[in-house]
Structure formats: C-alpha cells, structure tokens
Scaffold this motif. Structure first.
Motif, PDB file in Angstrom:
ATOM      1  N   ASN A 186      -6.028  -0.826  -2.862  1.00 56.02           N
ATOM      2  CA  ASN A 186      -7.371  -1.223  -2.413  1.00 56.02           C
ATOM      3  C   ASN A 186      -7.358  -2.623  -1.821  1.00 56.02           C
ATOM      4  O   ASN A 186      -7.994  -2.881  -0.789  1.00 56.02           O
ATOM      5  CB  ASN A 186      -8.358  -1.159  -3.583  1.00 56.02           C
ATOM      6  N   LEU A 187      -6.616  -3.536  -2.465  1.00 57.32           N
ATOM      7  CA  LEU A 187      -6.520  -4.899  -1.944  1.00 57.32           C
ATOM      8  C   LEU A 187      -5.803  -4.923  -0.599  1.00 57.32           C
ATOM      9  O   LEU A 187      -6.215  -5.648   0.319  1.00 57.32           O
ATOM     10  CB  LEU A 187      -5.790  -5.796  -2.945  1.00 57.32           C
ATOM     11  N   GLU A 188      -4.758  -4.133  -0.471  1.00 61.92           N
ATOM     12  CA  GLU A 188      -4.033  -4.090   0.801  1.00 61.92           C
ATOM     13  C   GLU A 188      -4.904  -3.483   1.903  1.00 61.92           C
ATOM     14  O   GLU A 188      -4.808  -3.867   3.066  1.00 61.92           O
ATOM     15  CB  GLU A 188      -2.723  -3.305   0.643  1.00 61.92           C
TER      16      GLU A 188
ATOM     17  N   LEU B 174      -1.357 -11.878 -10.139  1.00 66.06           N
ATOM     18  CA  LEU B 174      -2.276 -10.754 -10.287  1.00 66.06           C
ATOM     19  C   LEU B 174      -1.855  -9.858 -11.451  1.00 66.06           C
ATOM     20  O   LEU B 174      -2.680  -9.454 -12.278  1.00 66.06           O
ATOM     21  CB  LEU B 174      -2.311  -9.962  -8.979  1.00 66.06           C
TER      22      LEU B 174
ATOM     23  N   PHE C  28      -4.939  -7.734   2.160  1.00 66.05           N
ATOM     24  CA  PHE C  28      -3.919  -8.464   1.417  1.00 66.05           C
ATOM     25  C   PHE C  28      -2.548  -7.856   1.702  1.00 66.05           C
ATOM     26  O   PHE C  28      -2.429  -6.657   2.002  1.00 66.05           O
ATOM     27  CB  PHE C  28      -4.206  -8.421  -0.088  1.00 66.05           C
TER      28      PHE C  28
ATOM     29  N   GLN D 298      -7.975  -4.016   2.150  1.00 68.17           N
ATOM     30  CA  GLN D 298      -8.852  -5.114   2.550  1.00 68.17           C
ATOM     31  C   GLN D 298      -8.110  -6.151   3.402  1.00 68.17           C
ATOM     32  O   GLN D 298      -8.756  -7.011   4.017  1.00 68.17           O
ATOM     33  CB  GLN D 298      -9.406  -5.803   1.308  1.00 68.17           C
TER      34      GLN D 298
ATOM     35  N   ARG E 190      -5.843 -13.037   7.426  1.00 72.61           N
ATOM     36  CA  ARG E 190      -4.936 -13.134   6.281  1.00 72.61           C
ATOM     37  C   ARG E 190      -4.105 -14.394   6.451  1.00 72.61           C
ATOM     38  O   ARG E 190      -3.517 -14.630   7.503  1.00 72.61           O
ATOM     39  CB  ARG E 190      -4.015 -11.918   6.215  1.00 72.61           C
TER      40      ARG E 190
ATOM     41  N   TYR F 209      -5.245  -0.402  -7.589  1.00 71.54           N
ATOM     42  CA  TYR F 209      -5.867  -1.705  -7.340  1.00 71.54           C
ATOM     43  C   TYR F 209      -5.155  -2.412  -6.184  1.00 71.54           C
ATOM     44  O   TYR F 209      -5.803  -2.958  -5.271  1.00 71.54           O
ATOM     45  CB  TYR F 209      -5.796  -2.545  -8.617  1.00 71.54           C
ATOM     46  N   ILE F 210      -3.826  -2.384  -6.201  1.00 70.75           N
ATOM     47  CA  ILE F 210      -3.043  -3.008  -5.140  1.00 70.75           C
ATOM     48  C   ILE F 210      -3.343  -2.360  -3.795  1.00 70.75           C
ATOM     49  O   ILE F 210      -3.525  -3.035  -2.774  1.00 70.75           O
ATOM     50  CB  ILE F 210      -1.535  -2.902  -5.441  1.00 70.75           C
TER      51      ILE F 210
ATOM     52  N   GLN G 223      -7.737 -19.713  -0.946  1.00 76.06           N
ATOM     53  CA  GLN G 223      -7.211 -18.709  -1.883  1.00 76.06           C
ATOM     54  C   GLN G 223      -5.688 -18.833  -1.988  1.00 76.06           C
ATOM     55  O   GLN G 223      -5.122 -18.845  -3.083  1.00 76.06           O
ATOM     56  CB  GLN G 223      -7.557 -17.297  -1.405  1.00 76.06           C
TER      57      GLN G 223
ATOM     58  N   ASP H 298       0.816  -1.203   0.000  1.00 78.63           N
ATOM     59  CA  ASP H 298       0.000   0.000   0.000  1.00 78.63           C
ATOM     60  C   ASP H 298       0.859   1.267   0.000  1.00 78.63           C
ATOM     61  O   ASP H 298       0.355   2.367  -0.168  1.00 78.63           O
ATOM     62  CB  ASP H 298      -0.959   0.014   1.204  1.00 78.63           C
TER      63      ASP H 298
END
Length: 536
Positions: A368-370, A386, A374, A372, A482, A365-366, A509, A334
């Motif tokens: 946003n995933l972090e 990815l 990730f 969440q 996680r 995008y990265i 996952q 992030d």
C-alpha cells in the motif's frame, strides 16, 4: 584447452583504463592501485606510457620503492618512428629508462592503418616492428607485442597481418597479444582467427579486447578457449570509449566456470573490494549491475525468487556471492512476498519466522505504501525503522511540531533560504532556525541544530546524496514527489525515503528517518556492547 593451462593476468587499468573519459589518476592513486593489484594476484601491471607525459614518467620512478610480492611492472609505448633510427628513438629509450622487467609496445598489423596513418610501405612497417623489439630484447627486456587492430587487419588482409606478427616473433617477442582495438569483432571471429594464428606461431598468444560491441569479456574468453595464455583488461572494464575487457568478469569466469589456473594465486574473495576501491580511486560511481561484483549482482526482489533462494540459493544464483567477496541482498517492494519480509527481518536479527500473520499484514502494508509512491528497495533504513515500529521495538526519538520555510528571491538575484523549527525531545521543546543553500539544506541544518545537544552522535553525519522523483507526471506541479536521501557517518551510509505532494514535507520525512536511524543504531550498538561486557 587442457585443464593444466595457466593464464597470465595482464592489467592495464593504469594505462588503458586511465584513458577513459572522466578518469584522472594521480601518481599516488596509481601507486595505491598497484599495491592492491599485487595483493589480489595480478601477474603484470601496465603502469603507463613513460614517453607520453611527466606523470607516467614519475610513476615509474616511484613504483620502484614499492615492495611488490608478485606482480611485475610493465611500461607501455609504441614501435620506433623510423626504421633506420631505432636506437636513437626517444620513445624506446624512455621505455628502457623506466627500468621495468616487461615492456609492451604496439605496432600496426592492419595495412589500412599502416599506410594511411603512418604512410609506410609494408617493408617499412615490418622493419619498425622487428627492429624495435630486437633493440628492446638486446637490452634484456621481456616484450609483449600488442598487435594493434589485428582482427580488423586479418579480416582485411590476413597475409599482411600475419607477416607483421611474424616479424615480432622473429625479433624475439615473449608474447604476441592480438588486439581487437576497435572492439567490433564477434566471439566466433575471435575464436576462428585465434585458432589459425596458433597453428602458425610458437610464441605464447595474448588477447586485448575492447568493449565497443559489448563483447570484450566474451571475446577474451573465446580467445582463451582458442589458445590465448595471456589476457589483458582493466578492473571494472574502464578504458577508451566503451572500455576494455572487464577483469572483474573475466577472472571469476576463468577460475569458477572454465576451471583454469592463473599464474599468480588470485585472492578471488577480494574481487568486490578491489572493484569498489578502483571505482573510488577513479572517482567513478560503481555500476550496481556489474556481474559478480555489483550490488545488484545477487539482489532479489520478486517474492517467488526470494522464497526459492531461501530454500536453495542455486535456483537464482549462478555462484555463491561469497566466492567473489559479494553478498546477497533481498529487497522489499510492491513485488515482495512474505519470504522477503522474513529474510530482511532475519538479516536484521529479528525472528518473525513463526509469525506468518504479521508477515502477511506487513507485506500488504508495504504494498500500500509503495502504491502511494514509497520505494523501500532504495531506502532500507526507512524499512528497518518501519519494521521495528510495527513490532513496537522502535519509536521516533523526537517530534517536529512546527516547521516554516522562508525563501527569498529578488531581481538583484538574491537567493536566501531559512528554516524555522520547533522540535520536541521527550518533554523539552527546542525552537531553532538556520539558513542554507536552498530550502532543503536549511531544513537539514535547522533539524540537526535543534537536536544535536540531545543526540551528539548525529554531529558526524552528513547528507551525501539527495534525489527527487516526480510521481504521476501528468499531474504537473500538483504531482506527488518521492525524495530519497543518503546519509553517511564516514564509515557507513544509509538511505531513507519520504513521499508527499509537498517536496519540503517529503524531504523532512526522509531527513527525519535518516537521523532517527543513526540514533537508533548508536543506542543499539551501545546496548549490545554493554551486554557483551556483562557476559565477559
């Protein structure tokens, strides 16, 4: 110190390092480490204390069969127990029986230690040091006198410490190693005391520093600047309590920063490999944050840092990592900027340098995933999948269309887990089940069982690490988790990540990414090999 000064490297990994908590080296381990230290360019290797245990005694017999190119083997022990029984002393005779060119013996140079531990008068302690060294020299050995607790002893009673050191010199010691045994001295103290000692003694001086104040490397370098010509330490700094001076830090500082020479020609580019090898032999997890040799030593995460490093690495790297056999790592997280993405893509052989719009979108995008949960700086395999997915150069090799986990616990302490899966590979559906040691292991077993006939390359892979981190602890059992998974095929390892409110889903996952990554890499390697053959 003159630039022509030559420093002797004295490694005690096999003796002082083996005394570290949790370290237990076999004879075979010690012989392998000996060969690697010799290849690297160490001058003297302290192999152990032959009078203390049968394993060290056996090592000195076995080490004679090695065809060492440069290093000399040294046996370690103490002065005799009684001043009037030196020639009959078992410890000294065991040292001679090791048949090494060098012998290192320690003696007391702190009056407090001499009188309280051994109950000796000053004269008796002096006689022990003198007669023990004299006896070994008469037998044709080269002797390092380890002046135990020298700096504490000097600060307590300088006259006593110097008197004991003088006894060693007069007896013929080849090196006087001043020991900061408790590791509590400061570099300024080491430097000041060393300079005073050097004025009074002609015998070459060495330094043996412990790390209880996190200063062993600094103290060793301070001693060398003040006149030491031998430095003692261990690979990775392993040793008693907080460890010894870390030669993986001392050596590159000597060569690259201080401009000094070592007696043997050091293979500095092999330093990182040597560090990892010793960690492996000692069954210890590598310290990623170790200077020079750690995985994080040249790792960059912040976007501004990466952007600068791409222009000129000197902005955030004090040396070229290749000089010590390490390499640069750039993480995606992030905190990333477009520079991180472009660097990682270039590292993977993907050219997106001119596609700034793509880099910008992927960065967001990265992030946003972090947000969440990730974490891609610890799961670079997931990041690669990815990235390739966003570039339409990768798509998953299978699809899980159904998963069910059964866990049974009863009052008889029965513990049983079973996973049932339906996995679609191309147009074929594989329906399978497997049990395991817990639900995640059952899931892993079932997934491999379902697709191994389609992708046999996964048969040789196995899970080597599994970590779970609760995100947002205040949510209790409803928090996201996680899962980080590390997988190995025996030659390479890779890490993948999964995030969910459901620990099983997060695990699935991460496991799915792990297997997809192996399949993708195998196919890519075959494709590249085919292209190479067609060109030739």
């Amino acid at each position: 110190m003159k630039q022509s000064t030559v420093i002797e490297l004295f490694d005690t990994t096999l003796r002082d390092g083996a005394q570290a908590e949790g370290v237990n080296l076999s004879i075979h381990d010690k012989l392998q480490i000996t060969e690697r230290l010799d290849d690297f360019g160490i001058d003297i290797i302290e192999g152990g204390w032959p009078g203390s245990n049968p394993k060290d005694e056996a090592y000195f017999k076995e080490v004679r069969s090695l065809n060492l190119k440069h290093a000399k083997i040294c046996a370690f022990g103490s002065t005799a127990r009684f001043p009037d029984k030196v020639r009959e002393d078992r410890n000294l005779n065991m040292l001679l029986g090791a048949e090494t060119e060098w012998i290192s013996i320690f003696g007391k140079t702190w009056r407090f230690h001499s009188s309280v531990t051994l109950g000796l008068t000053d004269e008796e302690n002096e006689a022990l040091i003198y007669r023990s060294i004299q006896f070994l020299k008469e037998q044709g050995r080269r002797v390092v006198f380890d002046a135990e607790h020298f700096f504490d002893g000097y600060k307590d009673d300088a006259a006593f410490a110097l008197r004991m050191l003088r006894a060693a010199e007069q007896a013929g010691a080849d090196v006087l190693a001043l020991c900061d045994t408790n590791g509590g001295s400061l570099p300024s103290e080491i430097s000041a005391i060393f300079k005073k000692v050097k004025q009074e003694f002609k015998t070459p001086l060495g330094i043996h520093a412990h790390n209880d104040g996190e200063l062993a490397v600094a103290n060793s370098l301070a001693a060398i600047e003040a006149g030491a010509v031998q430095v003692q330490g261990t690979i990775n700094g392993i040793g008693e309590r907080c460890g010894n001076a870390n030669l993986c830090s001392v050596i590159p500082n000597l060569l690259l920063k201080m401009g000094l020479q070592t007696r043997g020609r050091v293979q500095l580019k092999g330093l990182t490999n040597l560090s990892h090898f010793v960690y492996e032999m000692a069954n210890l997890a590598p310290n990623n944050r170790s200077a020079f040799v750690g995985k994080s030593a040249f790792t960059h995460k912040g976007g501004i840092h990466v952007s600068s490093v791409l222009k000129d690495s000197r902005m955030y790297e004090h040396i070229d990592p290749a000089q010590v056999g390490n390499r640069r790592h750039v993480l995606v997280s992030d905190l990333s900027g477009q520079s991180n993405i472009r660097y990682k893509a270039q590292e993977l052989g993907i050219d997106i340098a001119n596609d700034r719009q793509f880099s910008k979108k992927l960065v967001q995008y990265i992030k946003n995933l972090e947000y969440q949960g990730f974490q891609f700086d610890g799961a670079e395999a997931s990041f690669e999948l990815l990235l390739r997915s966003e570039l339409n150069t990768y798509s998953p090799f299978f699809e899980i269309i159904y998963a069910k986990i059964n866990v049974m616990l009863d009052k008889e302490e029965t513990d049983y887990s079973e996973a049932v899966l339906k996995v679609k590979v191309e147009e074929e559906i594989e329906h399978t089940a497997s049990d395991g040691n817990g639900p995640v292991n059952a899931l892993d077993n079932a997934l491999r069982k379902a697709i191994v006939r389609f992708y046999p390359e996964i048969a040789g892979t196995q899970l080597v690490d599994y970590k779970v981190r609760v995100l947002g602890e205040k949510d209790g059992t409803g928090a996201r988790v996680r899962v980080l998974v590390e997988t190995s095929d025996g030659q390479n390892s890779w890490a993948t990540v999964g995030v969910s409110h459901n620990i099983i889903k997060a695990s699935l996952q991460a496991l799915t990414d792990s297997i997809n990554y192996k399949i993708f890499q195998t196919r890519r390697e075959r494709q590249m090999a085919g292209q190479s053959e067609s060109i030739s």
